[in-house]
Design an enzyme around this catalytic site. Structure first.
Site, PDB file in Angstrom:
ATOM      1  N   GLY A 191       0.890  -0.916   0.231  1.00 30.27           N
ATOM      2  CA  GLY A 191       0.059  -0.094   0.050  1.00 30.27           C
ATOM      3  C   GLY A 191       0.756   1.589   0.142  1.00 30.27           C
ATOM      4  N   PRO A 193       2.824   4.798   2.196  1.00 26.89           N
ATOM      5  CA  PRO A 193       4.011   4.828   3.174  1.00 26.89           C
ATOM      6  C   PRO A 193       2.981   5.160   4.490  1.00 26.89           C
ATOM      7  CG  PRO A 193       4.504   5.832   0.732  1.00 26.89           C
ATOM      8  CD  PRO A 193       3.351   5.291   0.875  1.00 26.89           C
ATOM      9  N   GLY A 196       2.167   2.381   6.083  1.00 28.61           N
ATOM     10  CA  GLY A 196       3.190   1.573   6.139  1.00 28.61           C
ATOM     11  C   GLY A 196       2.894   1.829   7.116  1.00 28.61           C
ATOM     12  N   GLU A 213       4.824  -3.124   0.778  1.00 30.79           N
ATOM     13  CA  GLU A 213       5.791  -2.859  -0.353  1.00 30.79           C
ATOM     14  C   GLU A 213       4.821  -1.838  -0.325  1.00 30.79           C
ATOM     15  OE1 GLU A 213       7.292  -5.511  -3.106  1.00 30.79           O
ATOM     16  OE2 GLU A 213       7.919  -6.524  -1.291  1.00 30.79           O
ATOM     17  N   CYS A 251       2.225   0.192  -8.155  1.00 28.36           N
ATOM     18  CA  CYS A 251       3.867   0.947  -7.568  1.00 28.36           C
ATOM     19  C   CYS A 251       4.980   1.103  -8.513  1.00 28.36           C
ATOM     20  CB  CYS A 251       4.127  -0.118  -6.769  1.00 28.36           C
ATOM     21  SG  CYS A 251       3.434  -1.752  -6.964  1.00 28.36           S
TER      22      CYS A 251
END
Lengths: 485, 488
Positions: A191, A193, A196, A213, A251
């Site tokens: 997902g 940052p 994250g 990731e 991404c």
């Protein structure tokens, strides 16, 4: 949607399945992987339908990016499982004879996989393959932003897999937060940052290892090329790596292009022509490009384009259709570097071209920004290739193509810095859900009594020799032939 | 070369930010990347230990009253062998690893290139103050990073010596030592590191990871746990006893993350085991262990009080069968054995990290495996037996960072084995090549050729393209050919 209060019994059942040792058996792992294979085959049409509903994807794109790569990964896991599950022998120095040592890959226990909406099947099941192959119990939380896909996963997984050891828990932020408060043996998150950070902070409470990731702005450096290049092929790869990858909502999609200013007009011409060819006059109808996932992201992208300093840079496309959440393939020339289009990850079908005086300036340009998940370089110049590898840092580097590294099993897929840490794909998926248990077996027959107190200089001299692998010196001291002090 | 006056300045958030800025600049200059630089630093690290062996041993003795031989074996020699190994293997470690590619990406070639993470922070622990600061640093330097070391403040003499010697021998534009306690460590943790390597307790490990989470900084946490020793009756008792006692009391008097924490044995065998232990202890430390020079002291009065509390717990009174002597003023604590303490006693619910050794007795040893695994995964677990079945069951059932059959702690010295924990005992591993990898990013590099691209990859999409894609992704060459033929 899962009731938050009901989660604990489910989790306990999953933990019990792990404790029973069932998930560690090779036969169980194989059966689950085969179950996944069957799911992918039998549910193919429904998967395509769900992806079309959630993202407007054409089934060929869905196959190429999700169903196909998953099938490949399951097959690899099935054929490699025995090899992956075996211990690795470690070499030991003579001084430790007759010991043996090995490293055994052991599952972590109960793992949580949180996936993203852009490749809702791929990013959910790819880690699940690794987690199952590694012998863990699994909770999968698919993204609520892709509801048809999430719902299909919740419906099919219990049918094809062991529902006591692999569960799908659907929901949004509230469910996610609740899950994060529980104790996991590993969390695998795909997902952005911001989330994250939330995941890792929650994991810290329980000392849970994580793999993140994330994303970033993946640059594509475009070197000028002479007529010996197959221009058409390269341009297709660039466009495939942007508009062809979930409309840039990936991404590892190309975020922006860097090109030498003299070459920019040529590049732009090539891009515009090929965009028309590949995506046609009506990309939404032909589904040659996906749509934007939801209103929030649509407006985010629209706002980027509405900024007057950005709008004036549009050189192709720019049309938006709010009712259908569709934005045409759009190319921009030199938008301001301080505008959000160049400071934030675009995650959409807007392709800025940034011109530089020399193509080598791209190195400094990239290094002054956070580390990306991927750097793409289109060039035949071997020196430039070497410089990019040694002077920049990114999750990965791909030369003369884009996105395709996702399909390779022998190289790890993961980020560094802001783009995340940890990796997967192929055996790396298996490794990510295991830890290396070191096992040293010693014999009780022999002993180096010099290891223990009471201490004296003789013992110290022997120890010094042994530790420096000075076997001869060791022997001399032992025989009383070497002076020690 | 640090000026003495600088150590008097307070190391606060501003100082940390300025330190980070400086190191980012030096790292960006590429200085730490070259093989030559790394080799020079490692060689100089080796010199630190070679030329200052006496100073180091003096400092550790001042801080911990550790017997010299222990310090030599556990700290100096391990650092030397780590340096030697790194110097010998560095070339190989730095080489890119070529990997095969499949038809899915044909034509292509690929490799995995190791690169440093950047600017890394290493926080050391107090029990092996030199080793736990410098051993990870060897990996960080070998991997080409800029490094900040924060040695433990509980060992002021060693911390100060590390700062002095690193400042003198290593490249201080890239490798720095920051001394200090909570305030200084907090200031450091606010910065954005490319990796944090922490050795210490689980409580502080959580704080470190939470701080790292703000910057998405990957961490390696080398924590602890209650390392059990399961002892069977069919063994060579004298050898086993020495190894157990050595792993416990000759390892900083039990203050080691991999020291045996407690023993599990059968009711029948316990008397024999206890007897042998008592004899060995007397042979090693004499009738009055508090007088022995071969026993390390407890690090400080806080930990002394903590250990005393474990013994003074009501639940364990009457269970002390050997030892128990202590000298608060001199922080001396004798090897102490307890028998069959209740499972809810304090001493069985926290990592002991000291010279207390509870012995739990069971009817069948296998019954203890579940109890062991229910206590959180320790850093190490030990089994003494000659019974093959028991060994295999132990290896299969017990989850710990490392398992040793018929010995204790020794796996720490085997550099070909990854050393690290799992669950409560930590994450990540190091030693040997694992140290290098702990501080590296393994970057995938894919080189694609130009021949033979499948336009099937791109829009406009069609059923025929789908057929080709299926063949390509399944890796089937025949499938690809058939699809191509069927196409035209």
């Amino acid at each position: 949607m899962a009731e938050i209060e009901n989660l604990e019994p489910d989790l306990e059942e999953l933990r019990e399945s792990y404790r029973s040792g069932k998930t560690k058996e090779a036969s169980w792992r194989k059966s689950q992987l085969k179950g996944l294979l069957t799911l992918l085959k039998e549910q193919e049409k429904d998967i395509f339908k769900a992806l079309e509903q959630d993202l407007g994807k054409h089934y060929a794109e869905s196959y190429r990016d999700e169903v196909g790569t998953l099938t490949k990964s399951v097959n690899l896991a099935l054929s490699s499982l025995k090899d992956w599950m075996s211990s690795r022998k470690a070499k030991l120095p003579i001084a430790t004879f007759p010991s043996t040592a090995e490293v055994f890959p052991e599952p972590l226990g109960l793992v949580l996989i949180i996936s993203s909406w852009n490749f809702p099947f791929g990013l959910s099941l790819e880690p699940v393959i690794g987690a199952i192959a590694a012998g863990n119990s699994v909770v999968l939380k698919p993204s609520e932003l892709a509801p048809a896909s999430s719902s299909l996963l919740a419906k099919t997984i219990p049918t094809y897999l062991d529902k006591k050891a692999v569960k799908v828990i659907e929901g949004g932020a509230a469910v996610g937060e609740h899950l994060l408060r529980c104790k996991w043996d590993k969390i695998f998150f795909t997902g952005n940052p911001r989330v994250g950070r939330v995941v890792m902070t929650a994991a810290a409470n329980h000392l849970t290892p994580v793999t993140l990731e994330l994303g970033g702005k993946c640059p594509a450096i475009f070197d000028s090329f002479s007529s010996s290049w197959d221009k058409e092929m390269v341009i297709k790869r660039v466009l495939g790596g942007k508009f062809g990858a979930c409309a840039g909502q990936a991404c590892i999609a190309i975020d922006y292009i860097l090109v030498q200013e003299g070459f920019a007009p040529t590049l732009l011409e090539l891009l515009r022509n090929m965009t028309k060819k590949m995506f046609g006059e009506n990309p939404r109808e032909t589904k040659s490009m996906a749509r934007i996932i939801n209103k929030k992201h649509f407006l985010r992208l629209k706002n980027i384009l509405d900024d007057p300093s950005v709008q004036s840079c549009i050189v192709h496309g720019g049309g938006v259709d709010e009712d259908n959440l569709f934005i045409e393939p759009t190319i921009l020339m030199n938008p301001p570097l301080k505008a959000s289009i160049m400071t934030d990850e675009i995650f959409g079908p807007l392709l800025p071209i940034i011109t530089l005086k020399k193509i080598e300036d791209s190195i400094e340009f990239i290094n002054s920004r956070p580390k990306a998940l991927a750097i793409y370089v289109f060039t035949k110049n071997e020196t430039l290739k070497r410089r990019i590898i040694s002077e920049t840092s990114s999750g990965s580097v791909t030369f003369n193509d884009a996105i395709i590294q996702y399909a390779a099993d022998t190289i790890p897929f993961g980020g560094v810095g802001e783009s995340g840490f940890g990796r997967y794909h192929g055996k790396f998926s298996y490794d990510t859900f295991t830890y290396e248990k070191a096992i040293l077996r010693r014999s009780l027959l022999t002993e180096f009594w010099l290891r223990f107190p009471p201490w004296n200089d003789f013992k110290l001299a022997l120890t010094k020799s042994a530790y420096s692998f000075d076997y001869f010196g060791f022997l001399l001291v032992l025989l009383g032939l070497k002076i020690y002090s | 070369m640090a000026e003495d006056s600088e150590t008097k300045k307070v190391f606060d958030a501003e100082a940390a930010a300025s330190l980070m800025k400086e190191l980012r600049g030096t790292y960006a200059s590429g200085k730490t990347r070259s093989y030559e630089w790394r080799v020079a630093q490692l060689k100089n690290l080796m010199k630190i230990v070679d030329d200052h062996e006496k100073d180091i041993l003096d400092a550790i003795r001042a801080d911990l009253s550790k017997p010299e031989q222990e310090s030599y074996i556990a700290e100096i020699s391990i650092i030397k062998s780590s340096c030697t190994r790194a110097l010998g293997e560095l070339n190989r470690w730095m080489k890119p690893e070529k990997v095969k590619t499949s038809i899915t990406t044909f034509p292509s070639s690929a490799e995995i290139v190791s690169e440093p993470l950047g600017v890394v922070l290493i926080i050391g622990a107090w029990n092996f103050p030199l080793l736990l600061a410098l051993d990870p640093a060897i990996g960080a330097i070998a991997a080409g990073n800029a490094v900040v070391l924060k040695p433990s403040e509980l060992c002021p003499a060693t911390s100060s010596l590390i700062a002095k010697l690193v400042g003198k021998y290593l490249d201080s534009s890239c490798i720095k030592v920051v001394e200090g306690a909570v305030a200084e460590t907090s200031a450091l943790l606010e910065q954005k590191w490319d990796k944090i390597f922490f050795t210490g307790s689980g409580r502080v490990g959580r704080i470190v990871m939470a701080a790292a989470a703000k910057h998405l900084t990957p961490v390696a946490l080398e924590l602890g746990g209650k390392c059990p020793v399961v002892v069977d009756s069919d063994i060579n008792l004298p050898v086993a006893i020495r190894r157990i006692a050595g792993g416990k009391w000759a390892s900083n008097n039990g203050q080691a993350c991999i020291a045996p924490d407690y023993i599990v044995t059968t009711k029948d065998f316990a008397p024999k085991l206890i007897d042998a232990l008592k004899h060995e202890l007397e042979a090693w430390y004499g009738k009055d262990p508090l007088e022995s020079k071969d026993l390390a002291h407890i690090v400080n009065s806080n930990h002394f009080a903590r250990l005393a509390k474990l013994l003074d717990d009501d639940k364990v009174s009457g269970k002390i069968i050997h030892g128990g002597q202590r000298d608060k003023a001199n922080l001396k604590f004798a090897p102490t054995i307890l028998l069959d303490v209740p499972e809810d006693s304090l001493v069985m619910n926290e990592e002991i990290f000291g010279p207390l050794l509870p012995i739990l007795t069971v009817d069948k040893l296998e019954d203890s495996f579940d109890m062991i695994t229910s206590r959180g995964k320790p850093l190490a677990a030990y089994l003494f037996t000659n019974n093959k079945k028991l060994k295999e069951k132990f290896v299969k059932t017990v989850s710990a960072g490392g398992l040793v059959i018929n010995d204790t702690v020794l796996h720490f010295a085997e550099k070909t084995l990854p050393f690290g924990g799992v669950g409560e005992s930590g994450m990540g591993s190091y030693h040997g090549k694992f140290s290098y990898e702990a501080f590296s990013h393994r970057k995938s590099v894919l080189y694609r050729g130009f021949a033979g691209d499948a336009s099937a990859r791109y829009p406009p999409y069609s059923d025929r393209k789908l057929k080709l894609l299926k063949a390509l992704l399944s890796g089937s060459v025949v499938g690809v050919i058939l699809a191509l033929i069927g196409w035209s």
